[in-house]
Structures are given as structure tokens and as C-alpha cells.
Design a protein around this motif. Structure first.
Motif, PDB file in Angstrom:
ATOM      1  N   UNK A  30      36.888  27.912  28.827  1.00  0.00           N
ATOM      2  CA  UNK A  30      36.277  27.695  30.136  1.00  0.00           C
ATOM      3  C   UNK A  30      35.751  29.017  30.665  1.00  0.00           C
ATOM      4  N   UNK A  32      34.762  30.527  34.532  1.00  0.00           N
ATOM      5  CA  UNK A  32      34.797  30.250  35.968  1.00  0.00           C
ATOM      6  C   UNK A  32      34.189  31.447  36.686  1.00  0.00           C
ATOM      7  N   UNK A  34      33.727  33.173  40.220  1.00  0.00           N
ATOM      8  CA  UNK A  34      34.313  33.080  41.566  1.00  0.00           C
ATOM      9  C   UNK A  34      33.654  34.105  42.494  1.00  0.00           C
ATOM     10  N   UNK A  87      35.661  34.122  49.714  1.00  0.00           N
ATOM     11  CA  UNK A  87      36.031  35.000  48.599  1.00  0.00           C
ATOM     12  C   UNK A  87      37.080  34.299  47.710  1.00  0.00           C
ATOM     13  N   UNK A  88      36.898  34.410  46.415  1.00  0.00           N
ATOM     14  CA  UNK A  88      37.768  33.832  45.380  1.00  0.00           C
ATOM     15  C   UNK A  88      37.586  32.328  45.169  1.00  0.00           C
ATOM     16  N   UNK A 109      29.966  30.819  26.627  1.00  0.00           N
ATOM     17  CA  UNK A 109      29.163  31.994  26.943  1.00  0.00           C
ATOM     18  C   UNK A 109      27.682  31.625  27.049  1.00  0.00           C
TER      19      UNK A 109
ATOM     20  N   UNK B  17      45.295  30.434  35.855  1.00  0.00           N
ATOM     21  CA  UNK B  17      44.091  30.806  36.619  1.00  0.00           C
ATOM     22  C   UNK B  17      44.491  31.414  37.963  1.00  0.00           C
ATOM     23  N   UNK B  21      43.518  35.264  39.762  1.00  0.00           N
ATOM     24  CA  UNK B  21      42.482  35.192  40.813  1.00  0.00           C
ATOM     25  C   UNK B  21      42.782  36.205  41.911  1.00  0.00           C
ATOM     26  N   UNK B  22      41.810  37.054  42.229  1.00  0.00           N
ATOM     27  CA  UNK B  22      41.985  38.033  43.309  1.00  0.00           C
ATOM     28  C   UNK B  22      40.599  38.466  43.786  1.00  0.00           C
ATOM     29  N   UNK B  23      40.506  39.124  44.948  1.00  0.00           N
ATOM     30  CA  UNK B  23      39.196  39.363  45.559  1.00  0.00           C
ATOM     31  C   UNK B  23      38.216  40.211  44.747  1.00  0.00           C
ATOM     32  N   UNK B  25      37.846  40.031  41.527  1.00  0.00           N
ATOM     33  CA  UNK B  25      37.447  39.307  40.316  1.00  0.00           C
ATOM     34  C   UNK B  25      36.227  38.444  40.600  1.00  0.00           C
ATOM     35  N   UNK B  26      35.264  38.463  39.678  1.00  0.00           N
ATOM     36  CA  UNK B  26      34.086  37.620  39.799  1.00  0.00           C
ATOM     37  C   UNK B  26      33.983  36.630  38.648  1.00  0.00           C
ATOM     38  N   UNK B  27      34.768  36.869  37.601  1.00  0.00           N
ATOM     39  CA  UNK B  27      34.676  36.047  36.388  1.00  0.00           C
ATOM     40  C   UNK B  27      36.079  35.789  35.838  1.00  0.00           C
ATOM     41  N   UNK B  28      36.300  34.564  35.430  1.00  0.00           N
ATOM     42  CA  UNK B  28      37.554  34.219  34.747  1.00  0.00           C
ATOM     43  C   UNK B  28      37.184  33.471  33.476  1.00  0.00           C
ATOM     44  N   UNK B  29      37.686  33.968  32.360  1.00  0.00           N
ATOM     45  CA  UNK B  29      37.513  33.243  31.104  1.00  0.00           C
ATOM     46  C   UNK B  29      38.874  32.722  30.691  1.00  0.00           C
ATOM     47  N   UNK B  99      35.863  41.885  36.968  1.00  0.00           N
ATOM     48  CA  UNK B  99      34.773  41.844  37.953  1.00  0.00           C
ATOM     49  C   UNK B  99      33.538  41.117  37.408  1.00  0.00           C
ATOM     50  N   UNK B 100      33.192  41.378  36.134  1.00  0.00           N
ATOM     51  CA  UNK B 100      31.984  40.794  35.555  1.00  0.00           C
ATOM     52  C   UNK B 100      32.309  40.062  34.257  1.00  0.00           C
ATOM     53  N   UNK B 101      31.441  39.122  33.883  1.00  0.00           N
ATOM     54  CA  UNK B 101      31.826  38.156  32.855  1.00  0.00           C
ATOM     55  C   UNK B 101      31.956  38.675  31.439  1.00  0.00           C
ATOM     56  N   UNK B 102      31.189  39.649  31.058  1.00  0.00           N
ATOM     57  CA  UNK B 102      31.234  40.073  29.660  1.00  0.00           C
ATOM     58  C   UNK B 102      32.656  40.476  29.239  1.00  0.00           C
TER      59      UNK B 102
END
Lengths: 154, 154
Positions: A30, A32, A34, A87-88, A109, B17, B21-23, B25-29, B99-102
Motif C-alpha cells: 500500500x 498512503x 498524508x 495534518x496527518x 509505486x 500505520x 503517522x506523525x506531522x 510524515x508525508x508518505x507511508x508505504x 517525509x517523501x515517498x521514495x
């Protein structure tokens, strides 16, 4: 198209996961996205997303079909939020199941990169000191405080 | 080590998840391994996982530390199930936020590969016509109907 939707309600990632879970699947990847508080040192208070919903939904489904062309056994679900996001909160959730993990990672991806390329969804950053519409998802165009027209998105 | 655990109860992916999750973070895989019904045409009825729990927990935490060495902003959570798993139940869930997805994609892929390399968890396939302990997670060793000793795992 039940697996591809735009919503103004909070996204439950589990809804995506459930849609792609089946007995032949061994791996689920997955992604996500945020709402992040800080971007390049600038504080975001909240985000606002808008979409050209019928086209956006259709394009999400198209991404699913593109993945199935490469990996027919993949199942894909994608949800994108619109409206105001704290946020989040989850902006986008992608789930891909496949028999084995390599294909699942590659497909999730691929899906997020394609969303940023072809899905008409745009975002407004609300900072402490102002706001800005981030035009297209690649952030190469700014629409300067207005929502782009349909023509501009294509 | 609250973010790394072995459990004989069903795993809720959302627990992983939520932990990452925190402020900032912009991406979660996430990566989720689920019990697959068919492997090379052979039908599995259910799976059984066993682990050398204290060492397995420690090794999961070690994988988290390895990821932080490469990406200090990453937050990682990993849960692995033991005991009997029905088809489509979650065997392992990994969530990585960045912070970013890569970086998130790379780290969750790294985590599952490392789990198979260094975490003492082994699996018994229950097929229609028999059972087999799959020794190490790389499936390069069979333990022929017995759980390996701690020494054999290292």
C-alpha cells in the motif's frame, strides 16, 4: 469502478486493503499519502484538495487497468480525498495485491506516479502566512489562487 | 521496542500505520504478507508460523535501526504473526513513514527482504496431502517436520 473513488470523507486504508485481499494474493503493497505539516521549512496549517471528480475517478480506474496489463493477477484499489484535510489525514491510499511481492511493490509505486501525471486533482496549501493552489500534481504549474479550468488540466 | 512485535493474535495493519503517522510524515508505504492459498499449483489449507520470539523481536527492531541509519526521518513498525493462519490472514505487516515517498518505498522493501534474511521465524505449510516445515524464510533449508533448534537458526 467500485475500487476507485474520490471522497470528501476520511479514507480508511483498510477499505482499500479489503478490496484487494483474496485467496490467490500473497502480498499487498500500500501507499498512503498524508498531509505533511512542513514542506521545505514552511508550516502548513491544513490542505484543501479539489478534483474534477468524474474524470479523476475514470483516470484512477485507468491506472488500475494499466497495472493489470503488466500484471493480470494484480488487484488494485485507490481512494483519493478531496475537501479540507488536517495534518496527518490521508490524502490518497493505494493498495495492490499480487501473488508475490515484487509485482506488488512495483505496481503501487507506479500507481502513485501515474496519479500525479494523469489525474485531475489539485491542492491548496494553507500556510501561516497565506495560501496557494498547487496546480497540477507534478507541481510544475501554479494556478495562483484559483481552481484551474477543465481545459487547463488537460 | 513497542513498534516491533510478534503476536499470536490477528494483526491489524492500522496499528502499524498509526505508530508511524506523525506531522512530519508525508508518505507511508506498507507491506503486508498474507497467507496465500496456492503456491506453484499446490493448495494450502492453512499455515503455521513459529518463532524464537525474543530473538525475532530483537531482529525486527534491528531492521528498524538499519533503516534509520539510511533515513533518520523514517519511522518504522513491524508486526509478525505466529500460530495458525487461515488463508488471507496477515502474516506480516510493515509500515514505514518518511517525509517523501521514495524513501518510504525503498525502506518497506528493504524491511521485508531483511526479515527473510535475519529473523528466526519459520513456517509450516499444511497442504491437502501433507505438511512441511519451511525452515528459514529464504526457503533454502527444510527442517523436515520439526522445528529447528536455536543453533540451526543461526
Amino acid at each position: 469502478m467500485d475500487n476507485f473513488w474520490i471522497t470528501d470523507k476520511p479514507i480508511q486504508v483498510n477499505d482499500c486493503i479489503r478490496k484487494v485481499t483474496h485467496p490467490k494474493a500473497g502480498a499487498i503493497s500500500t501507499f498512503i499519502g498524508i498531509a505533511r505539516e512542513f514542506t521545505k521549512g514552511k508550516q502548513t496549517l491544513f490542505l484543501e484538495y479539489d478534483a474534477y471528480v468524474p474524470m479523476a475517478t475514470k483516470q484512477l480506474a485507468r491506472i488500475g487497468m494499466e497495472i493489470k496489463q503488466t500484471c493480470p493477477e494484480a488487484e488494485i484499489a485507490i481512494a483519493h480525498r478531496i475537501g479540507r484535510l488536517e495534518i496527518s489525514e490521508v490524502a490518497v491510499a493505494i493498495a495492490v495485491s499480487t501473488p508475490h511481492r515484487d509485482a506488488a511493490f512495483k505496481a503501487s509505486r507506479y500507481a502513485i506516479e501515474r496519479i500525479k501525471e494523469i489525474v485531475p486533482i489539485w491542492k491548496k496549501e494553507h500556510w501561516v502566512d497565506g495560501t496557494k493552489w498547487i496546480g497540477n500534481q507534478k507541481e510544475t504549474t501554479s494556478y495562483e489562487n484559483k481552481i484551474p479550468t477543465k481545459e487547463e488540466m488537460h
